[in-house]
Design an enzyme around this catalytic site. Structure first.
Site: not given
Length: 624
Positions: A430, A479, A574
């Protein structure tokens, strides 16, 4: 008469024999305790051989000109002692020392050194003309059988043999002899450095027997241990393992180590309760450490008994075995006496054998067995050890999380990532939403403070982005993404890879897990300049599902965080790692993916479960 010099040395070693001794002693020979003699090009390589030999604790290396007889030069004499010490005598040209088995530092089986004017003798089975010694070493590394090589340079006396590359092997993996020879260069295969381009087959095939030449056999508790033994055996290319359910009782738990002239199995036979597979010595980036960390319940390992001690729990028994220089494996019997449960102790049997494996394995007697972890600290490139953004986090220091990288775009922090190879970064898919090309990405390694980064800071450009083809959104799973760097990075104390999880350790219980990153320390806070860290407990997927009823928590996800909140990853973290320490080695268990808020009560962070993508990672990194 024994000299005072010798007596003082003896007293010194008596006090440190069970501890790490890194010093080597020149013109000194250990007397007695001989296990075997091999030939090595240096004392350093002799110590490496001793460290990985199942029983060697001490060694004496006979350097060049140590004897009037050149056939004794470069002899590496491997030694053992029940007391862990041996008397020493003065001997010109001898170099003696101790195994690194008890040392905390990492010792790789990788040896990139080449040796000028030394001819390492072995079975010459392949010869070709190449440009230089480096190309010869690469050919050896990419040949299934080659263990070492000798290259004749342009200065070799025989003109007809100049530029000739000889690939060699022996039964032991070390030369049969080593002689002085002008104009040659010798060295070892770099397979153990994770640099081979040969096919790496990680699958274990059930109900399969490989009908090829058996070069050795050992006893093992499961096929994963059998594979590790094959991987570190000098000539094993593949194996067959007979499980506990194998019909012939005398062959149960037998691990057959095999080879073939072609390097591949010639015949596969279908038989129940047999498993077969391949050595992982060829695997690029991640040759596994010779380490068997699991416990085996209701299993007894038989072997020569070293000692019997009373301890509390199998973990303490394993630690006791690891701290004993001679112990190779153990069996622990829990106490069943009616007494205070907190003070209950069991009996720990410390054991050894000639080859480091049990002589027999029995079941149904209530024992819990396992192996010493002393070689788990050996360096397989990724076995990084550290001492111990995160909401509720604390600042990190240089070298504490050397696999953590920061990904930048437009001169700003985008996401975190983890080094898993010298040209590979693992991160979250992502992170690259809306990014069409990798050309604008920069990867910075060895960074703790974002403020350190300026126009003069070294960085890596990205050659290719590989996003999982099933990825749609972070909450839907998959992901995960790989970045291939344009150039390979050099490993340092501040920039090193982290290990991928092993399929063999899929049932491991991770109790020491940390998240790291430069993200916000609160939902509306500021991006952190200094790398933040926080220890977090793993949360079962069942419990995690109750916290996120609007989402599907799959087995390809893993959750972590405190029920009361306070410590969690946040925006900007992230792609960064969820790193867990298991048997002294850090593994990349998760990739920071998604969650609701930052460190909110009863809202754990959700991470990509890396163990479920190991095959995908290996497929992409080995074919691109």
């Amino acid at each position: 008469m024994t000299s005072l010099h010798q007596v003082l040395y003896f007293i010194f070693f008596a006090s440190v024999s069970s501890e790490c001794v890194t010093k080597v002693f020149k013109d000194i020979s250990f007397q007695g305790g001989d296990l075997s003699t091999v030939f090595t090009p240096s004392a350093t390589y002799c110590r490496l051989v001793c460290t990985h030999h199942p029983r060697c604790l001490l060694f004496t290396f006979m350097a060049e000109s140590s004897s009037d007889d050149p056939t004794k030069w470069f002899a590496c004499i491997l030694k053992d002692s029940v007391t862990e010490i041996l008397p020493m005598v003065n001997m010109t040209g001898a170099i003696s020392g101790y195994s690194f088995k008890q040392c905390p530092q990492q010792l790789s089986t990788c040896s990139k050194d080449v040796y000028v004017n030394l001819d390492m003798k072995g079975m010459n089975y392949n010869s070709s003309v190449v440009k230089n010694a480096r190309e010869c070493q690469e050919r050896c590394t990419d040949d299934a059988h080659c263990q070492f090589f000798t290259y004749a340079t342009g200065y070799f006396p025989s003109v007809d043999h100049r530029k000739m590359c000889l690939l060699k092997y022996t039964r032991t993996g070390t030369p049969t002899t080593i002689t002085k020879l002008n104009g040659v260069v010798s060295g070892f295969s770099l397979k153990s450095c994770g640099l081979s381009n040969l096919a790496c087959i990680r699958d274990i095939f059930p109900n399969t027997v490989l009908a090829d030449l058996n070069i050795d056999s050992v006893v093992a508790p499961d096929a994963f241990v059998c594979r590790r033994i094959c991987t570190h055996h000098p000539t094993c290319l593949f194996f067959t393992f007979f499980s506990q359910a194998w019909p012939k009782e005398s062959q149960r738990h037998l691990c057959l180590l095999k080879t073939s002239e072609s390097g591949l199995p010639s015949t596969r036979i279908t038989k129940s309760h047999a498993l077969s597979g391949f050595s992982l010595q060829h695997c690029r980036h991640s040759v596994p450490v010779f380490c068997h960390p699991s416990f085996y319940n209701d299993t007894d390992f038989l072997g020569e008994e070293l000692d019997i001690v009373d301890v509390k729990g199998q973990e303490t028994c394993q630690k006791t075995c690891t701290n004993n220089a001679r112990c190779q494996f153990f069996t622990y019997y829990p106490s069943h006496r009616l007494c205070n449960e907190r003070n209950r102790r069991g009996r720990c049997y410390l054991k050894l054998s000639s080859n480091g494996s049990p002589t027999r394995i029995l079941h149904g007697r209530g024992g819990i067995s396992g192996y010493s972890l002393r070689l788990c600290k050996m360096d397989n490139v990724c076995t990084t050890k550290i001492n111990p953004r995160v909401v509720g986090g604390a600042a990190s220091v240089h070298g504490e999380w050397p696999w953590q990288v920061t990904l930048h775009i437009s001169q700003g922090h985008l996401c975190g990532g983890s080094i898993i190879g010298n040209q590979w970064i693992l991160t979250a898919a992502h992170c690259f939403s809306g990014i069409e090309t990798p050309k604008k990405l920069r990867v910075y390694g060895g960074i703790v403070n974002q403020s350190e980064i300026n126009e003069g800071t070294a960085f890596f450009r990205v050659q290719e982005m590989i996003i999982h083809d099933q990825y749609t959104t972070a909450e839907s799973g998959y992901d995960i993404a790989l970045l291939k760097l344009e150039s390979a990075m050099n490993y340092t104390d501040f920039q090193r890879p982290i290990c991928l999880p092993s399929k063999g350790d899929r049932n491991a219980v991770h109790t020491e897990c940390w998240v790291t990153g430069w993200g916000y320390t609160a939902l509306r806070g500021e991006v952190q300049s200094t790398l933040q860290k926080a220890k977090v407990p793993l949360v079962s997927n069942e419990e995690c599902q109750t916290r996120y009823r609007r989402h599907k928590i799959t087995n390809k996800m893993i959750c972590a965080g405190y029920k009361e909140g306070g410590k969690d990853t946040c925006k900007g973290d992230s792609g960064g790692p969820l790193s867990c320490k298991y048997n002294g080695v850090w593994h990349l268990v998760g990739i920071t993916s998604w969650g609701e808020g930052c460190g909110q009560k009863e809202r754990p962070g959700v991470y990509t479960n890396v163990a479920k993508y190991v095959d995908w990672i290996l497929e992409k990194t080995q074919t691109v």
